[in-house]
Enzyme design. Structure first.
Site, PDB file in Angstrom:
ATOM      1  CG  ASN A 169      -1.958  -1.127   1.119  1.00 51.17           C
ATOM      2  OD1 ASN A 169      -2.043  -1.802   0.100  1.00 51.17           O
ATOM      3  ND2 ASN A 169      -2.705  -1.340   2.193  1.00 51.17           N
ATOM      4  CB  THR A 226     -17.257  39.538 -28.811  1.00 53.18           C
ATOM      5  OG1 THR A 226     -18.081  40.417 -29.572  1.00 53.18           O
ATOM      6  CG2 THR A 226     -16.083  40.324 -28.226  1.00 53.18           C
ATOM      7  CG  HIS A 227     -21.251  37.515 -29.260  1.00 58.55           C
ATOM      8  ND1 HIS A 227     -22.064  37.006 -28.274  1.00 58.55           N
ATOM      9  CD2 HIS A 227     -20.853  38.740 -28.838  1.00 58.55           C
ATOM     10  CE1 HIS A 227     -22.166  37.903 -27.293  1.00 58.55           C
ATOM     11  NE2 HIS A 227     -21.438  38.964 -27.616  1.00 58.55           N
ATOM     12  CB  SER A 237     -10.623  13.737 -48.717  1.00 55.78           C
ATOM     13  OG  SER A 237     -11.666  12.963 -49.263  1.00 55.78           O
ATOM     14  CE  LYS A 247     -13.317  18.574 -47.885  1.00 56.90           C
ATOM     15  NZ  LYS A 247     -13.416  17.914 -46.646  1.00 56.90           N
ATOM     16  CD  GLU A 294     -11.236  18.215 -38.258  1.00 59.45           C
ATOM     17  OE1 GLU A 294     -11.318  16.988 -38.468  1.00 59.45           O
ATOM     18  OE2 GLU A 294     -11.535  19.075 -39.110  1.00 59.45           O
ATOM     19  CE  LYS A 318      -1.138   1.777  -9.347  1.00 58.54           C
ATOM     20  NZ  LYS A 318      -2.408   1.854  -8.562  1.00 58.54           N
TER      21      LYS A 318
HETATM   22  N1  ARG Z   1      -1.786  -3.110  -7.577  1.00 57.68           N
HETATM   23  C1  ARG Z   1      -2.173  -2.471  -6.406  1.00 57.68           C
HETATM   24  C2  ARG Z   1      -2.654  -1.067  -6.708  1.00 57.68           C
HETATM   25  O1  ARG Z   1      -2.376  -0.621  -7.751  1.00 57.68           O
HETATM   26  C3  ARG Z   1      -1.046  -2.438  -5.426  1.00 57.68           C
HETATM   27  C4  ARG Z   1      -1.458  -2.329  -3.999  1.00 57.68           C
HETATM   28  C5  ARG Z   1      -1.980  -3.659  -3.549  1.00 57.68           C
HETATM   29  N2  ARG Z   1      -2.374  -3.617  -2.178  1.00 57.68           N
HETATM   30  C6  ARG Z   1      -3.276  -4.427  -1.671  1.00 57.68           C
HETATM   31  N3  ARG Z   1      -3.589  -4.296  -0.442  1.00 57.68           N
HETATM   32  N4  ARG Z   1      -3.858  -5.321  -2.413  1.00 57.68           N
HETATM   33  O2  ARG Z   1      -3.293  -0.419  -5.939  1.00 57.68           O
END
Ligand code: ARG
Length: 458
Positions: A110, A155-156, A278, A284, A291, A326
């Site tokens: 953790n 503006t606008h 295109s 084009k 975009e 992540k």
């Molecule tokens: N892969 C986990 C995460 O991204 C790592 C931490 C895992 N901790 C646990 N108590 N399972 O959060």
């Protein structure tokens, strides 16, 4: 399946559960940071007498050889490991045996993952800042070359008053400058080290958390609450919000490039290297890059909302939900960095059609306010002057001419106050040059601001 926690289980994990739970496919992105954090942890453990000096060296060498082997392609990260932490620890034990089993002393995944993600994010903030700085340099270069390139200000999306290209781009300079300052605020606020928070309640080992923080360059020291240390993802939400704002700015700029590049405006020509064609219409040349930047903005907004939603119901401290921080953050970072680099390249090579910009500023009564100001300077109250110029505009629209093209006689028919100097008073040059206050398009004000921007970029 290489897991760190088989002891209290009597059955193998179901394969689907294993895959659902695993994060190796994406958290391998911070292998380098995981090893950096582990190395600092080991150095600190040895300093505290929790590991011997020999054990420290053995583990550090082992960790370093894993990093090198992965980087140089000799060691593959495969999905037989649950996450990057398990991958490193299992490989370390393979390489150095029992000493490797001491790496995780006084640590939990953790606080480990909280650290890895912070180290990764901090590096990414620095890279992002560099990209925004490059964009600012590109904008400033165009500004310096275009303090007298007249164009309509809108503006606008209706022509409003004449400005210069330098002035218009200066607005974007301000936006991206704020973005950099936001990144720097976030970097400073997040710069505390969570390692040593343990699973949530610290540890009974005599860790020197200040020392670990120092080794890992966390200028604000260790986190001061171990529960918060493992469960804080505010810095990611702030970073996502800063990226969403950068994308919003890029998207507005893209929208303008798309409009300016349209057949109707022709204010700019996007370089061939940054345009696409295109498959059916041979004529084009499309502004696809602008975009796409505009389009990808939604993705980064999505990541922000996604993480806010993930976090909103979580009790303290760590919950597995947090693993969801992540992929979306990585995607937002890759997207924003990619868009910054591409947009900068497109802007650096874009051609501004100065003639078209100036012609457009001439047609569309962008000097009407200045005509009213002329009357005011000759004693007419502003509200009356506004009404008189309104009549002039109506007259011009009817005749299909601009204010500059009216004869003095025509002027005088509407108000006897007008004299020959009206033409100079409403010329494009005067309209711009007379705007001398700080932040206005007048060349003196503009040169002063450009000077400040140059200093800022140094
Ligand atoms: N892969 C986990 C995460 O991204 C790592 C931490 C895992 N901790 C646990 N108590 N399972 O959060």
């Amino acid at each position: 399946m290489a897991q760190l926690w088989g002891g209290r289980f009597t059955k193998e994990t179901d394969k689907l559960v294993y895959n659902f739970n695993a994060s190796i496919s994406f958290d391998q992105k911070f292998l380098k940071e995981d090893i950096e954090g582990s190395s600092a942890h080991v150095v600190m453990l040895a300093k505290q007498g929790i590991l011997t000096a020999e054990e420290k060296i053995e583990i550090l060498n082992g960790l370093d050889s894993i990093r090198k082997d992965v980087e140089e392609g000799r060691l593959k990260i495969t999905d037989e490991y649950e996450d990057v932490h398990s991958f490193v620890e299992a490989n370390l034990i393979d390489r150095i045996g029992d000493t490797g089993k001491k790496l995780h002393t006084g640590r939990s995944r953790n606080d480990q993952v909280a650290l890895d993600m912070k180290l990764y994010t901090r590096n990414q903030i620095d890279e992002m800042d560099g990209l925004v700085k490059q964009l600012l340099e590109t904008i400033l270069k165009i500004m310096e070359e275009n303090t007298e390139t007249y164009m309509p200000g809108f503006t606008h999306l209706q022509k409003a008053q004449p400005i210069t290209l330098a002035h218009h781009l200066g607005a974007y300079f301000e936006m991206f400058r704020r973005d950099r300052s936001r990144l720097s605020d976030i970097r400073n606020r997040m710069n505390t080290c969570p390692l040593g928070s343990g699973a949530l309640a610290g540890t009974t080992y005599p860790l020197d958390r200040d020392y670990t923080a120092e080794l890992l360059k966390f200028e604000n020291g260790p986190t001061l609450n171990s529960i918060d240390g493992v469960s804080d993802r505010d810095y990611l939400i702030e970073f996502l919000s800063a990226m969403a704002t950068i994308m919003m700015h890029l998207s507005r700029f893209s929208e303008e490039v798309i409009i300016w590049n349209s057949n109707e405006y022709q204010f700019v020509d996007i370089d061939d290297a940054y345009s696409t064609g295109s498959s059916i219409m041979p004529q084009k040349k499309n502004p696809d890059i602008a975009e796409l930047v505009r389009g990808k903005t939604g993705r980064v907004y999505g990541a922000l909302i996604s993480l806010l939603t993930t976090m909103k119901g979580l009790p303290l401290a760590y919950n597995k939900d947090m693993q969801e921080d992540k992929e979306l953050t990585f995607d937002a970072i890759d997207t924003t960095k990619g868009c910054l680099a591409l947009f900068t390249g497109m802007l650096a090579t874009i051609k501004f059609n100065k003639k078209n910009m100036e012609t457009s500023a001439r047609n569309g009564f962008t000097n009407a306010t200045d005509a009213a100001d002329y009357l005011v300077k000759h004693g007419v109250p502003f509200r009356d002057a506004h009404g008189i110029v309104g009549q002039l505009v109506l007259y011009c629209i009817d005749k299909g001419i601009s204010l500059d093209e009216m004869t003095l006689e025509e002027y005088k028919n509407i108000s006897p106050v007008f004299e020959n100097d009206i033409y100079e008073a409403i010329s494009m040059k005067t309209c711009v040059e007379k705007r001398v206050t700080v932040g206005a398009p007048g060349p003196e004000a503009m040169h002063d601001v450009i000077g400040r921007y140059k200093q800022y970029l140094q």
